[in-house]
Design an enzyme around this catalytic site. Structure first.
Site, PDB file in Angstrom:
ATOM      1  CG  PHE A 206      44.992 109.149  21.433  1.00  0.00           C
ATOM      2  CD1 PHE A 206      45.793 109.491  20.352  1.00  0.00           C
ATOM      3  CD2 PHE A 206      45.121 107.866  21.970  1.00  0.00           C
ATOM      4  CE1 PHE A 206      46.683 108.579  19.814  1.00  0.00           C
ATOM      5  CE2 PHE A 206      46.017 106.946  21.432  1.00  0.00           C
ATOM      6  CZ  PHE A 206      46.795 107.310  20.351  1.00  0.00           C
TER       7      PHE A 206
ATOM      8  CB  VAL B 193      40.008 107.857  23.236  1.00  0.00           C
ATOM      9  CG1 VAL B 193      39.292 109.073  22.683  1.00  0.00           C
ATOM     10  CG2 VAL B 193      40.774 107.136  22.138  1.00  0.00           C
ATOM     11  CB  CYS B 194      40.264 112.485  26.650  1.00  0.00           C
ATOM     12  SG  CYS B 194      39.278 113.601  27.669  1.00  0.00           S
ATOM     13  CB  VAL B 195      35.295 109.871  28.299  1.00  0.00           C
ATOM     14  CG1 VAL B 195      35.493 110.640  29.597  1.00  0.00           C
ATOM     15  CG2 VAL B 195      33.824 109.646  28.031  1.00  0.00           C
TER      16      VAL B 195
ATOM     17  CB  ALA C 134      35.894 110.886  22.614  1.00  0.00           C
TER      18      ALA C 134
END
Lengths: 130, 93
Positions: free
Chosen positions: A39, A77-79, A82
């Site tokens: 994501f 999830v891409c840090v 996010a």
């Protein structure tokens, strides 16, 4: 065949999460392995634990969580995406005094290395979004 | 290469120009509107197979009768088959 998925758009605003979801169901039904869903950008909103859509609507976030619990699909999830949008990993939230429970069950936060790994290790990588 | 297009705008025109005879184009989401024959400004290359995701057509009230006769139709299983047969897959945004 090993297939990885990337979602770049937020749920409800854009059809990407739905198209990807139906594609994944069909791919699993045909015997393929969905290696990872990554994501990225606004796609991180697919992982928002507190999403509460009306009861007669599809619950996109819960649907992803079920995909992880039922089929073992890795939800990443891409840090950076996010953190920019205020969806913090628990350890980071603790450090900065942010909301510690932002991420829905089954999702994990990681960097672009895992996106590259998915691209390299999969037979196909398909992007949904814009 | 499988091109997946999800918008009905210049992106599709660009994709058609870029694609070669070995490629395949799949119309999904709002790109479905370009499948409508009447009033469509998009000029397809007849040498490049064009598929449309039929569930997205139904969601937009578009039937096969309204569409170009060269368009082929797939459901999600057919979408997966296109991914199996074509490598790489490029989402054309």
């Amino acid at each position: 065949m090993k297939i990885s998925i990337q979602i770049n758009a937020s749920p409800y605003q854009h059809q990407a999460a739905d198209t990807a979801w139906h594609f994944i169901q069909a791919a699993i039904a045909r015997g393929h392995e969905v290696y990872r869903v990554f994501f990225y950008h606004d796609g991180i909103y697919n992982a928002a634990r507190d999403a509460r859509p009306p009861g007669d609507e599809r619950d996109i976030v819960s649907r992803w969580s079920s995909l992880h619990s039922d089929k073992g699909v890795d939800l990443v999830v891409c840090v950076s995406s996010a953190q920019r949008r205020g969806l913090l990993e628990t350890s980071v939230a603790k450090k900065v005094g942010g909301y510690e429970n932002a991420l829905a069950d089954g999702f994990r936060i990681a960097g672009l290395g895992l996106l590259m790994e998915a691209v390299i290790d999969s037979d196909r990588h398909i992007i949904f979004g814009e | 290469m499988l091109y997946i297009v999800n918008k009905n705008n210049d992106v599709l025109v660009d994709c058609i120009e870029r694609a070669s005879n070995d490629d395949v184009i799949l119309l999904v989401e709002n790109a479905i509107y370009s499948a409508i024959e009447a009033g469509s400004s998009v000029v397809f290359d007849k040498n490049i197979p064009v598929y449309a995701l039929e569930p997205d057509m139904k969601a937009r009230g578009i039937g096969r009768k309204q569409s170009h006769d060269f368009i082929q139709y797939v459901d999600y299983e057919g979408f997966v088959e296109l991914v199996e047969k074509n490598n790489p897959v490029r989402s054309y945004f």
